[in-house]
Design a protein around this motif. Structure first.
Motif, PDB file in Angstrom:
ATOM      1  N   THR A   8      47.739  46.520  45.750  1.00 43.74           N
ATOM      2  CA  THR A   8      46.739  45.471  45.759  1.00 43.74           C
ATOM      3  C   THR A   8      47.944  44.236  45.538  1.00 43.74           C
ATOM      4  OG1 THR A   8      44.940  46.623  45.032  1.00 43.74           O
ATOM      5  CG2 THR A   8      45.040  44.283  44.406  1.00 43.74           C
ATOM      6  N   ARG A   9      47.860  43.242  45.852  1.00 50.48           N
ATOM      7  CA  ARG A   9      48.532  42.004  45.594  1.00 50.48           C
ATOM      8  C   ARG A   9      48.048  41.137  44.543  1.00 50.48           C
ATOM      9  NH1 ARG A   9      52.908  39.193  49.724  1.00 50.48           N
ATOM     10  NH2 ARG A   9      53.402  37.425  48.478  1.00 50.48           N
ATOM     11  N   TYR A  10      48.475  40.574  43.498  1.00 47.35           N
ATOM     12  CA  TYR A  10      48.217  39.514  42.543  1.00 47.35           C
ATOM     13  C   TYR A  10      49.296  38.386  42.727  1.00 47.35           C
ATOM     14  CZ  TYR A  10      45.201  43.234  40.766  1.00 47.35           C
ATOM     15  OH  TYR A  10      44.306  44.141  40.503  1.00 47.35           O
ATOM     16  N   GLU A  11      48.700  37.250  42.659  1.00 45.38           N
ATOM     17  CA  GLU A  11      49.605  36.017  42.702  1.00 45.38           C
ATOM     18  C   GLU A  11      49.902  35.659  41.074  1.00 45.38           C
ATOM     19  OE1 GLU A  11      50.984  34.688  45.420  1.00 45.38           O
ATOM     20  OE2 GLU A  11      49.647  36.187  46.415  1.00 45.38           O
ATOM     21  N   GLY A  12      51.293  35.172  41.181  1.00 45.15           N
ATOM     22  CA  GLY A  12      51.896  34.944  39.769  1.00 45.15           C
ATOM     23  C   GLY A  12      52.551  36.117  39.275  1.00 45.15           C
ATOM     24  N   ASN A  13      53.066  35.920  37.907  1.00 42.76           N
ATOM     25  CA  ASN A  13      53.944  36.711  37.309  1.00 42.76           C
ATOM     26  C   ASN A  13      53.359  37.808  36.622  1.00 42.76           C
ATOM     27  OD1 ASN A  13      53.111  35.613  34.958  1.00 42.76           O
ATOM     28  ND2 ASN A  13      54.789  34.670  34.231  1.00 42.76           N
ATOM     29  N   TYR A  14      53.973  38.630  35.883  1.00 41.79           N
ATOM     30  CA  TYR A  14      53.449  39.694  35.233  1.00 41.79           C
ATOM     31  C   TYR A  14      52.369  39.704  34.234  1.00 41.79           C
ATOM     32  CZ  TYR A  14      53.075  44.434  33.080  1.00 41.79           C
ATOM     33  OH  TYR A  14      52.704  45.573  32.635  1.00 41.79           O
ATOM     34  N   ALA A  15      52.425  38.712  33.594  1.00 41.20           N
ATOM     35  CA  ALA A  15      51.480  38.290  32.459  1.00 41.20           C
ATOM     36  C   ALA A  15      50.194  37.860  33.049  1.00 41.20           C
ATOM     37  CB  ALA A  15      52.116  37.013  31.624  1.00 41.20           C
TER      38      ALA A  15
ATOM     39  N   TYR B 121      49.289  38.662  36.284  1.00 40.15           N
ATOM     40  CA  TYR B 121      48.731  40.109  36.904  1.00 40.15           C
ATOM     41  C   TYR B 121      47.945  40.772  35.776  1.00 40.15           C
ATOM     42  CZ  TYR B 121      49.414  45.362  37.090  1.00 40.15           C
ATOM     43  OH  TYR B 121      49.193  46.454  36.868  1.00 40.15           O
ATOM     44  N   ARG B 122      48.776  40.790  34.785  1.00 36.79           N
ATOM     45  CA  ARG B 122      47.742  41.653  33.489  1.00 36.79           C
ATOM     46  C   ARG B 122      46.449  40.907  33.333  1.00 36.79           C
ATOM     47  NH1 ARG B 122      48.430  46.455  33.268  1.00 36.79           N
ATOM     48  NH2 ARG B 122      46.748  46.386  31.576  1.00 36.79           N
ATOM     49  N   ARG B 123      46.451  39.727  33.161  1.00 36.93           N
ATOM     50  CA  ARG B 123      45.185  38.787  33.020  1.00 36.93           C
ATOM     51  C   ARG B 123      43.892  39.090  34.000  1.00 36.93           C
ATOM     52  NH1 ARG B 123      48.482  34.934  30.793  1.00 36.93           N
ATOM     53  NH2 ARG B 123      48.704  33.670  32.671  1.00 36.93           N
ATOM     54  N   LEU B 124      44.692  39.018  35.288  1.00 34.10           N
ATOM     55  CA  LEU B 124      43.747  39.276  36.462  1.00 34.10           C
ATOM     56  C   LEU B 124      43.242  40.637  36.659  1.00 34.10           C
ATOM     57  CD1 LEU B 124      45.494  37.092  39.026  1.00 34.10           C
ATOM     58  CD2 LEU B 124      43.657  36.448  37.751  1.00 34.10           C
ATOM     59  N   LYS B 125      43.933  41.506  36.224  1.00 32.21           N
ATOM     60  CA  LYS B 125      43.652  42.905  36.235  1.00 32.21           C
ATOM     61  C   LYS B 125      42.541  43.331  35.357  1.00 32.21           C
ATOM     62  CE  LYS B 125      44.871  47.246  37.735  1.00 32.21           C
ATOM     63  NZ  LYS B 125      43.941  48.014  36.947  1.00 32.21           N
ATOM     64  N   ASP B 126      42.833  42.960  34.068  1.00 34.89           N
ATOM     65  CA  ASP B 126      41.980  43.070  32.885  1.00 34.89           C
ATOM     66  C   ASP B 126      40.625  42.308  33.123  1.00 34.89           C
ATOM     67  OD1 ASP B 126      43.900  44.527  31.722  1.00 34.89           O
ATOM     68  OD2 ASP B 126      44.600  42.604  30.246  1.00 34.89           O
ATOM     69  N   GLN B 127      40.752  41.226  33.846  1.00 36.85           N
ATOM     70  CA  GLN B 127      39.452  40.565  34.320  1.00 36.85           C
ATOM     71  C   GLN B 127      38.627  41.269  35.437  1.00 36.85           C
ATOM     72  OE1 GLN B 127      40.305  36.461  35.443  1.00 36.85           O
ATOM     73  NE2 GLN B 127      40.904  36.002  33.677  1.00 36.85           N
TER      74      GLN B 127
END
Length: 644
Positions: free
Chosen positions: A521-528, A530-536
């Motif tokens: 899965t691809r998330y735009e942005g940096n690691y922080a 990604y963690r926010r989007l993944k947690d959401q």
């Protein structure tokens, strides 16, 4: 109370002085980060403190009966050791304490009331406290939990059959189980994925003993340490209170002050030199003391800003519209699916970070993109102008028998950097490989020095796509900062595998996460981000789970081993930073809540039903977040007050 004291320690290798006059202490329960450039002697000092090596001179004092555990970069195991036997060794002191406790209890039963009985009861209470400190009675469950969380499944497997990464994980579990008074860790995060590093940080934060830590992971240092000790090459150490961020700020101020003082010193020397050159007639009018003071000042070593590796990239051809693209990519090894219908597009200027547990396919994906492994299915397109340089995490491109110069030269004595043609010997010197070192064989270099050499050679290939598999391992923090700036300025594209969360936050423009069973899965942005989007996404998935599934009975688990409580009123640095920023975080969440409520109060918005539903969903999530923040704020306040 002082746990360990090192005084005037000196270490030399031949004519090279690694450090001298090195003096510092570690207090009970203190968390110390040890930093310094590659070759400054961090690992050597750890070995000396652990008793695995001897200093040339100096004194070491360790509190009586204090237990020390040392985890080197490359862990050592006994011949024929299995995972279970290594963890059994770690629990040896605990088993001895349990046996002594049982013996005391038996003696107590037959001892009549009186002074002798009271003495035995005091000894029993002290021993019980010690057992609790070492993990309590349910240690086998704790050991298996550690191994499972570290991804080591085979309890009876010989250690010799494990990969380097798994061997490191067994060594980490072994070190954690000893629960020593002082734990020495040398690069414990190497070969660990980012999620496991997060978990390890939490485990170390719960340990009651003191910690001395060498790591290039700056978030790891930020979350764990109370103090930073920096080794000054060829000299001693400088101590900075606080975590890594506090160290950076203090060091910048100290360097600025030193530069100002050096500028004043140089002006004063220039004045005195001009006066001395006037001849005997002028000097007769001045005191002898002034002449001696001027000569002494000129002989002293003034401030010099530390030299850093000057990594540079050779000019590369401009990328075309197509860089690297895949569609429906498939790859399996036997019954194990590694890539399942993976669509991916790398565009010009992008820096994509690859994250996920070890063994889920990050390196396989890179090797398929590079043509080193054939895909089982799908389509792969490489642009006509795409020229790739690949950094292999095993550093197989470096021949250990070559000299440093020959390994870098590849038959050329000159390199083109921008519009300059530079002698390779001078370029290597800029990379902190002076001429005597250039004649050394690669196998004599430290891990960080090999890494720096391989990166330097890689950047001389004139590539416009950099594929870097764990390039941050063994690099010192100064060189990591240089590498970050280089990648940010690089005009091409980058694919990057690393567990260094700080590095990904600084460099990555998007994150490609490998989730197992071939899913990517691809998330735009940096690691922080990604963690926010993944947690959401995880929270939304949990909210969508039927109530019947949530209410499913859980498998009963054995009770967790007792944890050593933190001292009342003492927050970890991680918790303290969270508390310090909580007010601003709550204010931002309240502001967002008020904004959403104001939008929903506008009658005009109700002409767009889809927009209303979206705003209401955002408002519900924001209200829940505000409530969570207030609860967390209260938890932290209670911890700080010692009432939790």
């Amino acid at each position: 109370m002082t746990l360990l004291r090192a005084a005037n320690v000196q270490l030399s290798f031949g004519s090279r002085t690694v450090f001298q006059g090195l003096t510092f202490t570690i207090e009970e329960g203190e968390r110390v980060g040890l930093v310094g450039v590659n070759g400054s002697g961090k690992s050597s000092l750890m070995k000396i403190l652990a008793g695995a090596a001897r200093a040339d001179t100096g004194e070491l004092q360790l509190r009586r009966q204090a237990r020390v555990t040392y985890l080197p970069q490359e862990p050592v195991f006994a011949e024929g050791a299995t995972v279970a036997s290594e963890l059994s060794v770690a629990q040896g002191p605990l088993r001895e304490a349990l046996a002594a406790q049982a013996d005391l209890a038996k003696r107590l039963e037959s001892t009549p009331a009186g002074a002798a009985q009271e003495k035995l009861m005091e000894q029993l209470a002290t021993l019980s406290d010690r057992i609790e400190q070492m993990g309590g009675w349910d240690t086998e469950h704790h050991a298996k939990t550690l191994l499972d969380r570290l991804g080591v499944k085979d309890w009876d497997r010989p250690v010799a059959q494990l990969s380097g990464g798994l061997r490191k994980r067994v060594a980490i579990a072994r070190a954690l189980l000893t629960r020593p008074d002082l734990l020495l860790l040398d690069e414990p995060t190497n070969h660990l994925d980012a999620d496991t590093v997060d978990w390890l940080e939490e485990e170390l934060d719960k340990l009651p003993g003191a910690l001395l830590l060498v790591t290039h992971d700056r978030y790891f240092l930020d979350g764990l340490v109370d103090r930073i000790v920096e080794i000054n090459p060829g000299e001693g150490v400088t101590s900075y209170p606080g975590n890594y961020q506090a160290y950076v700020e203090q060091k910048m101020v100290a360097q600025e002050n030193a530069e100002v003082a050096q500028h004043k010193r140089e002006r004063w020397i220039a004045q005195e030199v001009a006066w001395l050159r006037r001849g005997p007639e002028a000097r007769r009018t001045k005191s002898k003391a002034r002449i001696e003071r001027a000569q002494k000042l000129m002989a002293e070593k003034g401030f010099q800003r530390p030299k850093v590796a000057d990594l540079r990239v050779m000019a590369a051809p401009r990328l075309g519209h197509t860089v690297i693209e895949s569609e429906g990519l498939e790859k399996s090894f036997g019954d194990r699916k590694v890539l399942s219908k993976v669509d991916f597009r790398l565009q010009r200027g992008e820096r994509v970070g690859l994250v996920g547990p070890n063994g889920v396919g990050k390196t396989t994906f890179l090797r398929v993109l590079l043509g080193e492994l054939p895909p089982d299915g799908g389509k792969l397109v490489i642009g006509k102008n795409t020229k790739v340089a690949y950094y292999d995490q095993n550093r197989a491109q470096l021949d250990p028998e070559l000299t440093v110069y020959d390994a870098a030269s590849q038959g050329e004595d000159w390199v083109e950097l921008g519009d300059q043609k530079v002698a390779l010997r001078d370029y290597l010197d800029d990379l902190l490989f002076p001429v005597p070192m250039q004649r050394m064989k690669v196998k004599a270099l430290s891990g960080g020095e090999r890494n720096r050499l391989l990166l330097a050679r890689l950047f001389l290939e004139g590539a416009n796509v950099l594929v870097l598999d764990e390039p941050t391992n063994d690099l010192d923090i100064v060189t990591l900062n240089v590498l970050e700036r280089l990648l940010l300025d690089f005009g091409g594209s980058t694919l990057l595998v690393t567990h260094d969360r700080y590095f990904l936050d600084k460099v990555a423009t998007s994150i490609l996460t490998f989730e197992g069973e071939g899913r990517v899965t691809r998330y735009e942005g940096n690691y922080a981000m990604y963690r926010r989007l993944k947690d959401q996404a995880d929270a939304q998935a949990a909210a969508a789970t039927p109530a019947s599934a949530k209410a499913a009975p859980k498998k009963e688990e054995p009770p967790a081993p007792p944890k050593q409580a933190r001292k009342a009123g003492k927050l970890s640095y991680k918790d303290q930073r969270e508390l310090d920023g909580m007010e601003a975080t709550i204010e931002a969440a309240e502001t967002r809540k008020a904004s959403l409520e104001a939008q929903l109060a506008d009658p005009a918005i109700y002409s767009n039903g889809g927009k209303v539903a979206e705003l209401q969903k955002d408002l519900d999530a924001t209200i829940a977040e505000v409530d969570r923040l207030y609860v967390r704020w209260q938890e932290l306040q209670d911890l700080a007050a010692g009432t939790a």
